[in-house]
Design a protein around this motif. Structure first.
Motif, mmCIF file in Angstrom:
data_model
loop_
_atom_site.group_PDB
_atom_site.id
_atom_site.type_symbol
_atom_site.label_atom_id
_atom_site.label_comp_id
_atom_site.label_asym_id
_atom_site.label_seq_id
_atom_site.Cartn_x
_atom_site.Cartn_y
_atom_site.Cartn_z
ATOM 1 N N LYS A 266 0.881 -1.203 -0.098
ATOM 2 C CA LYS A 266 0.011 -0.067 0.039
ATOM 3 C C LYS A 266 0.821 1.092 0.063
ATOM 4 N N TRP A 267 1.875 1.243 0.703
ATOM 5 C CA TRP A 267 3.060 2.458 0.812
ATOM 6 C C TRP A 267 3.569 2.574 -0.353
ATOM 7 N N LEU A 268 3.944 1.795 -0.985
ATOM 8 C CA LEU A 268 4.565 1.968 -2.465
ATOM 9 C C LEU A 268 3.560 2.331 -3.247
ATOM 10 N N TYR A 269 2.382 1.861 -3.231
ATOM 11 C CA TYR A 269 1.335 2.181 -4.252
ATOM 12 C C TYR A 269 0.972 3.596 -4.325
ATOM 13 N N ASN A 270 1.057 3.990 -2.926
ATOM 14 C CA ASN A 270 0.694 5.589 -2.808
ATOM 15 C C ASN A 270 2.010 6.498 -2.612
ATOM 16 N N LEU A 271 2.983 6.080 -3.239
ATOM 17 C CA LEU A 271 4.187 7.086 -3.362
ATOM 18 C C LEU A 271 3.987 8.416 -4.030
ATOM 19 N N GLU A 272 4.511 9.425 -3.620
ATOM 20 C CA GLU A 272 4.253 10.651 -4.093
ATOM 21 C C GLU A 272 4.916 10.851 -5.511
ATOM 22 N N GLN A 273 4.410 11.520 -6.433
ATOM 23 C CA GLN A 273 4.794 11.528 -7.658
ATOM 24 C C GLN A 273 6.226 12.046 -7.967
ATOM 25 N N HIS A 274 6.680 12.827 -6.985
ATOM 26 C CA HIS A 274 8.231 13.260 -7.100
ATOM 27 C C HIS A 274 8.772 12.264 -6.633
ATOM 28 N N VAL A 275 8.395 11.381 -5.793
ATOM 29 C CA VAL A 275 9.215 10.110 -5.233
ATOM 30 C C VAL A 275 9.472 9.122 -6.306
ATOM 31 N N VAL A 276 8.521 8.928 -6.987
ATOM 32 C CA VAL A 276 8.300 7.808 -8.127
ATOM 33 C C VAL A 276 9.315 8.448 -9.249
ATOM 34 N N LYS A 277 9.254 9.458 -9.623
ATOM 35 C CA LYS A 277 10.184 10.302 -10.790
ATOM 36 C C LYS A 277 11.509 10.070 -10.271
ATOM 37 N N GLU A 278 11.907 10.383 -9.086
ATOM 38 C CA GLU A 278 13.344 10.250 -8.767
ATOM 39 C C GLU A 278 13.696 8.608 -8.787
ATOM 40 N N LEU A 279 12.919 7.710 -8.351
ATOM 41 C CA LEU A 279 12.904 6.286 -8.321
ATOM 42 C C LEU A 279 13.374 5.672 -9.673
ATOM 43 N N ILE A 280 12.502 6.268 -10.643
ATOM 44 C CA ILE A 280 12.654 5.769 -12.198
ATOM 45 C C ILE A 280 14.101 6.446 -12.577
ATOM 46 N N ASN A 281 14.206 7.709 -12.275
ATOM 47 C CA ASN A 281 15.504 8.257 -13.135
ATOM 48 C C ASN A 281 16.853 7.468 -12.619
ATOM 49 N N LEU A 282 16.692 7.084 -11.132
ATOM 50 C CA LEU A 282 17.908 6.519 -10.580
ATOM 51 C C LEU A 282 18.137 4.909 -11.037
ATOM 52 N N VAL A 283 16.927 4.399 -11.356
ATOM 53 C CA VAL A 283 17.322 3.122 -12.223
ATOM 54 C C VAL A 283 17.843 3.212 -13.470
ATOM 55 N N LEU A 284 17.269 4.262 -14.181
ATOM 56 C CA LEU A 284 17.751 4.657 -15.526
ATOM 57 C C LEU A 284 19.105 4.895 -15.465
ATOM 58 N N LEU A 285 19.407 5.658 -14.445
ATOM 59 C CA LEU A 285 20.691 6.456 -14.446
ATOM 60 C C LEU A 285 21.848 5.261 -14.528
ATOM 61 N N GLN A 286 21.599 4.068 -14.005
ATOM 62 C CA GLN A 286 22.670 2.836 -13.966
ATOM 63 C C GLN A 286 23.015 2.619 -15.594
ATOM 64 N N GLU A 287 22.162 3.001 -16.460
ATOM 65 C CA GLU A 287 22.317 2.708 -17.736
ATOM 66 C C GLU A 287 22.520 4.025 -18.844
ATOM 67 N N LYS A 288 22.817 5.234 -17.871
ATOM 68 C CA LYS A 288 23.236 6.518 -18.377
ATOM 69 C C LYS A 288 21.866 7.082 -19.440
#
Length: 229
Positions: free
Chosen positions: A202-224
């Motif tokens: 439930k916590w992950l499903y309701n993450l704030e949008q700015h946190v979701v954006k940061e997590l997505i960019n972090l994962v993609l950052l590993q592949e430049k």
């Protein structure tokens, strides 16, 4: 939009990791603090304190009661005195770790607590427990070609649980603990995981949008790569 796909699967058996995980590069302390505080607001700690291990413990200690018969008078109708109470749980800082898979990472939720243990007719004692719950995060593309965050495999594994008694035990207690330690970890992992994984879901499903954006960019950052949401 945040998308949660797949079921959260509680893995109760032993699962060997194929490679060591490392903290994900580029993670800001502010992001980790936001994740930790968000999980606290999601009632993670109260969910730990309401866990009942009684049913699982009763079946596991049927064998132990037979072992204790060797040390003293036979035990009859004593199984109801087998209890473990989770007390003073504390959430440590959430972290994000890399994985061998592309476009994936692991959210690590470490916590500590005390276990008040009553074993049959033995004097109650306190054990200190430390454990980690891990959740996979991965990126999936939606129909518009944008990346979304998805989750799966909420894991609390027996080998990720450390239990240490806080006081010197009587010989009989040492005998029991030595014989049931593995079962005790399995029980705690299974019952605690069943209780807290839905809270984490439930916590992950309701993450704030700015946190979701940061997590997505972090994962993609590993592949430049970087994306704009």
């Amino acid at each position: 939009m945040l998308n949660v796909s797949g079921l959260f699967i509680l893995l109760c058996g032993l699962l060997a990791s194929s490679s060591a995980q490392e903290v994900l590069a580029g993670v800001s302390s502010q992001l980790l603090n936001d994740l930790t505080q968000g999980l606290l607001r999601a009632d993670f700690l109260p969910s730990l304190q309401t866990i009942s291990l009684q049913k699982s413990l009763s079946s596991a200690f049927d064998v132990v009661s037979g072992l204790l018969d060797i040390l003293g008078p036979p035990l009859t109708n004593e199984i109801d005195t087998v209890r473990i109470q989770v007390k003073n749980p504390q959430l440590l800082q959430v972290s994000i770790e890399s994985t061998p898979q592309r476009k994936e990472a692991t959210v690590r939720v470490p916590f500590i607590s005390e276990l008040i243990v009553q074993l049959l007719t033995l004097k109650p004692f306190t054990a200190n427990m430390q454990s980690d719950i891990k959740v996979q995060i991965r990126l999936e593309k939606n129909v518009g070609g944008r990346y979304e965050l998805a989750f799966g495999n909420c894991r609390l594994l027996p080998e990720a649980i450390w239990i240490q008694t806080g006081a010197q035990l009587a010989p009989a207690a040492k005998f029991v603990v030595a014989n049931i330690e593995r079962n005790l970890k399995n029980i705690v992992a299974h019952d605690m995981g069943q209780k807290v994984c839905p809270v984490i879901n439930k916590w992950l499903y309701n993450l704030e949008q700015h946190v979701v954006k940061e997590l997505i960019n972090l994962v993609l950052l590993q592949e430049k790569y970087q994306v704009t949401i």
